[in-house]
Write a protein that holds these residues in place. Structure first.
Motif, PDB file in Angstrom:
ATOM      1  N   VAL A  84       0.816  -1.219   0.000  1.00  0.00           N
ATOM      2  CA  VAL A  84       0.000   0.000   0.000  1.00  0.00           C
ATOM      3  C   VAL A  84       0.845   1.262   0.000  1.00  0.00           C
ATOM      4  O   VAL A  84       0.313   2.353  -0.238  1.00  0.00           O
ATOM      5  N   SER A  85       2.136   1.143   0.266  1.00  0.00           N
ATOM      6  CA  SER A  85       2.970   2.340   0.283  1.00  0.00           C
ATOM      7  C   SER A  85       4.425   1.946   0.043  1.00  0.00           C
ATOM      8  O   SER A  85       4.865   0.878   0.474  1.00  0.00           O
TER       9      SER A  85
ATOM     10  N   ILE B 292       5.329  -0.918   2.646  1.00  0.00           N
ATOM     11  CA  ILE B 292       4.329  -1.154   3.693  1.00  0.00           C
ATOM     12  C   ILE B 292       3.204  -2.001   3.095  1.00  0.00           C
ATOM     13  O   ILE B 292       2.647  -1.671   2.050  1.00  0.00           O
TER      14      ILE B 292
ATOM     15  N   HIS C 157       5.637  -3.947   7.970  1.00  0.00           N
ATOM     16  CA  HIS C 157       6.744  -3.056   7.640  1.00  0.00           C
ATOM     17  C   HIS C 157       7.859  -3.902   7.030  1.00  0.00           C
ATOM     18  O   HIS C 157       8.444  -4.737   7.714  1.00  0.00           O
TER      19      HIS C 157
END
Lengths: 373, 373
Positions: free
Chosen positions: B272-273, B281, B319
């Motif tokens: 998502v990131s 992430i 993470h």
């Protein structure tokens, strides 16, 4: 405020409460207990702080995942709620809560379809930290026939999601502002614990970069229970998202944010074995307490035996060293455990059990339990 | 065996499967995937081993908590099932499974009432390691109007529940034997990983102590996936309880018990990131993977990026350090994570998604999800 019976409960809790043919003495263990008086006092104390500080209160419902508590938070003065997943948003919207901030990047056609459905029924704000996410939300907004407010997520030190450079933040804000169907909502961050001062400075810098591009930043929203009572770096923040504060937990007690008496959520367990003088085995394991340590020693605090150490968890067993206890619990004894992390514990069961002191009031559904997608 | 569609599935799975309007490309993440071909092959391989060794196979359903898989295990030759909680027993009995071994001490009037109800509908065996537990089960047996077999739990090195001294074991076995409504079933242990030889010796000694008191020990039941393929200390064991072997996980791969290809359960996640070159992430956090480490480094193996390290989990975020990856995943990319511990992951969601390779077959209910009491 004293909740002697269901009739004394705030209306949303009374409406949702399920009756039980059990007392606190006969309720099967493991069971997640929530002291309604303690939780409600936590909500009221935080709302008073927000009111005094001129902060908008937008509590994160991830901790309780219960409609009734969200309604109670709003009844007490919260502006709306924060959710972390589309599934949580769906549950809350279905219950009539219409002011929702989803603080996770949403991606993928199926989820964006569901996001559009939520947007049709609520005042919805979301976050983004990349052009890909902004594009997806724009598709959802057009599909919904409804504008969606987008906050740019800023990494102010926690190093999870978010943009760190002021220019990148302002640039994405401008992209949002220039996209049909989207409204630039402001800046969002989840700060690192203990770094609120730095976080505030970075938010000021990001706001200045947005202003340089002609973009007003009306809302700056921050979160986190660990530093919720701190004034550090609070100046630029207009809205606060706290979650764990409703229940509190051992990690927040260790951080000095709450007292044990302010912890509303505990896990009721039974001693099922005393194989040796030093060892007691409980019927609460990782499927009831989770393995979250959050930097702490042991898997929870056994309230009546603070000298005992919950040194290990199997799935359905807690392994307790009672060698330092003056008296140790016997087989069949029931005791409460303060878990390290409340938010993951409430997610393990369909219901939590509301208590007021030693009175069992009934069961409260964890409506969004398991709704992580 | 190839499962190209629902029609190829074994009957219990086909009957329970729920259709989906999704493919593996559009299914919302995080989602727990179970490759039905891999899982079924795991079940068949273990049943063949038990058959060859003359071992009774009594799989532990805690790992899948799904009725259909329990039925499949019995269909393939399992004698019955093992459960860890009264709630699990209730779900399985309600589905028509009638040979049940509950390997936890049951205490308290409410649970013993429920145990009696299970005993009325099944051939039930339970464990005990104290007189208090034996007394409670006797009450349940008389309430049920049905005898209950009781196994004495022996601590052969794992130091959880169980009696360690042969004399104590024989004494409790005699107490069971002398109690109306109870039948002494034999000896039960959950051995420490890597200590099966010692465990076998202790079981032999305990059996001898029982024989000295004139008590035959017909069944000696042991468990655990980590050492399930070992012949060490197997001689006295007549029945084996393995759970995790149906799905396998990263901990069993690390222990050399399974290959990655034999792991059936994975968590599908989305990137998502990508806030920095080193960090990705994912949308799978501790509410999808749990924090169980089981001694491993990191929170799971990201299958397409084995060089990546899943160094941290928030509740809804993983993470990922991708600094050692030659190419790193981009925002929106979907990938599978092999979790450290399958048994706690399947317990987080109401359904897992059955796949066959890259084909999504449908959803399978986790019927006993959350039934830890």
């Amino acid at each position: 405020m004293t909740f002697r019976s269901k009739d004394d409960l705030p209306a949303p809790l009374a409406a949702a409460l399920q009756p039980l043919e059990r007392t606190l003495e006969t309720l099967e263990t493991p069971a997640v207990l929530v002291d309604a008086e303690v939780a409600d006092a936590n909500l009221r104390r935080w709302q008073a702080r927000c009111d005094a500080a001129g902060l908008i209160n937008r509590p994160h419902i991830k901790t309780h995942r219960s409609v009734a508590w969200a309604q109670r938070q709003i009844e007490l003065g919260a502006r709306g709620i924060t959710v972390q997943t589309v599934g949580e948003a769906e549950v809350m919207v279905a219950a009539g809560i219409t002011d929702i901030f989803l603080t996770t990047n949403v991606l993928g056609p199926a989820k964006l379809d569901r996001l559009a459905a939520v947007a049709r029924r609520s005042s919805l704000a979301v976050v983004a930290d990349s052009a890909e996410v902004v594009e997806g939300i724009a598709v959802a907004a057009r599909s919904a026939g409804e504008s969606i407010r987008v906050f740019v997520e800023c990494d102010t030190g926690a190093h999870r999601c978010g943009l760190a450079e002021p220019e990148d933040i302002a640039s994405l804000a401008a992209a949002v502002d220039g996209t049909d169907g989207l409204v630039f909502g402001g800046l969002m961050t989840y700060p690192a614990a203990g770094q609120r001062l730095q976080s505030g400075e970075r938010l000021e810098t990001a706001r200045a970069a947005c202003l340089t591009r002609g973009l007003q930043v009306l809302v700056i929203t921050s979160g986190g229970s660990p530093d919720m009572w701190s004034d550090e770096g609070l100046a630029p923040i207009t809205e606060y998202r706290a979650g764990t504060y409703i229940y509190n937990d051992r990690s927040l007690v260790a951080g000095g944010v709450a007292t044990i008496e302010q912890c509303a959520l505990t896990v009721l367990a039974t001693v099922v074995s005393r194989p040796t003088a030093d060892r007691a085995i409980l019927d609460a394991g990782s499927k009831s307490l989770t393995s979250d340590l959050l930097g702490l020693d042991g898997h929870g605090l056994v309230l009546p035996y603070p000298e005992a150490r919950l040194y290990g968890l199997s799935e359905e067993h807690g392994h307790l060293d009672v060698s330092r206890c003056a008296t140790a619990p016997e087989v069949g004894e029931r005791l409460r455990i303060l878990p390290n992390h409340a938010c993951v514990v409430s997610n393990l069961f369909d219901r939590v059990f509301l208590t007021a002191g030693d009175t069992l009031l009934g069961a409260l559904p964890v409506d969004a339990r398991g709704r992580s997608n």
